[in-house]
Design a protein around this motif. Sequence first.
Motif, mmCIF file in Angstrom:
data_model
loop_
_atom_site.group_PDB
_atom_site.id
_atom_site.type_symbol
_atom_site.label_atom_id
_atom_site.label_comp_id
_atom_site.label_asym_id
_atom_site.label_seq_id
_atom_site.Cartn_x
_atom_site.Cartn_y
_atom_site.Cartn_z
ATOM 1 N N ASN A 89 0.798 -1.223 0.000
ATOM 2 C CA ASN A 89 0.000 0.000 0.000
ATOM 3 C C ASN A 89 0.828 1.269 0.000
ATOM 4 O O ASN A 89 0.374 2.293 -0.493
ATOM 5 N N SER A 90 1.993 1.233 0.558
ATOM 6 C CA SER A 90 2.718 2.493 0.685
ATOM 7 C C SER A 90 4.200 2.274 0.379
ATOM 8 O O SER A 90 4.724 1.167 0.457
ATOM 9 N N PRO A 91 4.871 3.363 0.069
ATOM 10 C CA PRO A 91 6.316 3.277 -0.163
ATOM 11 C C PRO A 91 7.048 2.828 1.104
ATOM 12 O O PRO A 91 8.099 2.171 1.035
ATOM 13 N N GLU A 92 6.513 3.148 2.264
ATOM 14 C CA GLU A 92 7.136 2.748 3.527
ATOM 15 C C GLU A 92 7.153 1.222 3.668
ATOM 16 O O GLU A 92 8.146 0.634 4.088
ATOM 17 N N GLU A 93 6.028 0.585 3.296
ATOM 18 C CA GLU A 93 5.969 -0.872 3.336
ATOM 19 C C GLU A 93 6.971 -1.471 2.362
ATOM 20 O O GLU A 93 7.617 -2.479 2.662
#
Length: 159
Positions: A17-21
Amino acid sequence: MKEEPRADIGTPVPNANSPEELREQAERTRDELGKTVEALGAKADVKAQAKEKTAAARKQASEKASLVADQIRERAEQATDLMKEKTPDPVLERTAQAAAQVRETASKAGQYAADKAPDPLLEKAGRATSVARANRKPLLAGGVLLAVVLLVRRARGRR
């Protein structure tokens, strides 16, 4: 057949879902890859493996040699005690007299050798003497054992 995404082995998750993941997943993958490379490097280091095996074999041989030496000392002491018990008193007395004569003769020979021998030789002889004195019981037990073996061989040879 639908495959479930496995985030625990570092494979990309298609529905991140996110760049952090994605960053966390990349970091886990890097860690796993580093561990894998280290493990492969350790397996490929034949020299280190040989050193480890050599050290283990040396330690095992040393322990075994120590155990055998202890057993030999114990058996030699038992043989010495048995010989003392079985040997008649007149023989023990003659043996003591012979030992006294040998000590006296050895003392005279030692004095003569000390007068004639060079200093480096005297130093080596002094070291050998101290080692012999430190291991007196095993040497005596070995001598007695040797005498018994020789007497038994001699008695069997006469038959």
